[in-house]
Design an enzyme around this catalytic site. Sequence first.
Site, PDB file in Angstrom:
ATOM      1  N   GLU A 211       0.842  -1.118   0.043  1.00 31.44           N
ATOM      2  CA  GLU A 211      -0.057   0.099  -0.212  1.00 31.44           C
ATOM      3  C   GLU A 211       0.603   1.168  -0.173  1.00 31.44           C
ATOM      4  OE1 GLU A 211      -2.314  -3.282   0.799  1.00 31.44           O
ATOM      5  OE2 GLU A 211      -0.565  -2.715   2.086  1.00 31.44           O
ATOM      6  N   ASP A 340      -8.230  -4.765  -4.201  1.00 28.86           N
ATOM      7  CA  ASP A 340      -7.636  -5.330  -3.175  1.00 28.86           C
ATOM      8  C   ASP A 340      -7.762  -6.634  -2.550  1.00 28.86           C
ATOM      9  OD1 ASP A 340      -5.314  -4.130  -1.146  1.00 28.86           O
ATOM     10  OD2 ASP A 340      -6.827  -4.867   0.318  1.00 28.86           O
TER      11      ASP A 340
END
Length: 569
Positions: A211, A340
């Site tokens: 991330e 994700d």
Amino acid sequence: MNRFSIVCAALLGVSGYLAGPSSAQETKQENKSTLGTAMVAPVTQAQLNAADKNAKDFLLTNGNYAQTRFYPAKQIDRDNVKNLHVAWIFQTDVKESLETSPIVFDGVMYVTTSFSHVYALDAKTGQQLWHYNHKMGLVTTYCCGPNNRGVQVLGDLVYVATLDAKLVALNAKTGDVVWTTDIADPELGYSETMAPTVIKDKVLIGTNGGEYGIRGFLKAYDAKTGKLIWTFNTIPENSVGVWATKDATGRDMHRDIQAEKDQLAKTGDPFAKLGGGVWQNPSVDLATNRIYFVVGNPSPDLDGSTRPGDNLYTDSLVSLDLDTGKYVCHFQYIAHDLWDLDAVSPTVLVDVKGKDGKTVPGVIHAGKTGHIYVHDRKDCSLIRFSEAMVPQENMWVLPTKEGARMLPGANGGVEWSPIATDPGQGLAYAINLHQPMTYQVENSPYPNGKLWLGGAFKAIPGEKQAGNITAVNYNTGKIKWQVKTPEPMIGGILATAGGLVFTGEGNGKFAAYNSSNGKELWSFHAGAGVNAPPSSYMLGGKQYVVVGAGGNTQVDFHRGNNIIAFTLN
């Protein structure tokens, strides 16, 4: 804030700036407290190799190099598990997310906590023998909580990876630091929460940070000295791939291939900041000298406009040669992931039925999509995928500025939680989350090692969130049984030769189920979320089951600081 209505930006964007010593010598003096000495024999490589047959100890994070999480002792069984009671409780100094998988050898247990603390305990009494309190560096940047998933032991050393991206070797008897190695630069978004894997004098460790615009890797270090042996970059310099338009199950992912090709022509391959963390241990095939692991999401998570191509090897199963770190094969589950739904739960090596019905060496992975994927170990090819273990809706709707609803949500399916298997029954046991979410995209430039989501995923207020425990026949892909739970499941599961599976819930419940039909046979309420993988061991003629009860940051379950061991008498 609603317990589960957590915006991803808040959930993942945790950063700490902590001062601490800069040398191993200072760490040795300041970081360790000893109440006793761990009188433990050295762990040999032969013992680690045979861990799957060891009905006394629990030597590796997921039980053995194949990561089956199947414990061969059967003193605790379906008939007597109702008599299980607490043998001892140890309270750590850290009351925060607890994801440790206890390692037990020769009567000594090693556990970890958030912020990279390590404890050696007497496995019979729970008495502390020593405690290593890692002093963090000046900058610590991490995703999804300050967790640590455990240690690995070889010889007389205990290995731990730390939140500030260091690999530390401790003396197994005293907790003193033997050596420390920097894995990566935390200022660039790198961190460590996974447990190391030690094999053939190598310490294998991946990295978090998908991330944060990192370039992911798996590295091998010399177990005696800490010197780097090889590095495999999970993002190759040519990350484009084949412009896949469908996921592993054959569903269209709605990619605008021409727009991506135009972007590639303008900005080139985005490999240097494409993410691809490795969250969990690789499995090791001792017969072929190969390792298998999965790679996490691309960066930024939800905005694919700046990262054209398939974004190899994100969201993929990857196999390498153990000695050299050279690529052997891969299989990508989701190309150009915008949701994700990365690959995080550990791979497991079991023999499986191939497409022709013949038994072949297989490797299985439980995905955040809610499927268990079954592969041929030889070439990573997909043999089958299971029925969906969680509701699926609007797969693969594109994220929008307003927010687009899709199931599963970004936590899964199966999150990082390791599955268990029972080869005798041909079953894999997984714990799942059901969290409906909206996906909201927002373009933003690379923020120099800070959180880089490209939007947010949000739990939908008022929609039911729940979980389940699911048994899947990996030779057919069919679900054999499923137990619904009132809250999303995250942590891990253990199967035993006694015909049981053990797992816990965020509400504090820890329970045993009949591994053949899912019937609940025993439970205990721990007072904090049981969101860690259980382990088992034998000592003094008694079988124990041990688990951490400390809650979880990612889904905001109630925090605690207990390591709890259970036995029959």
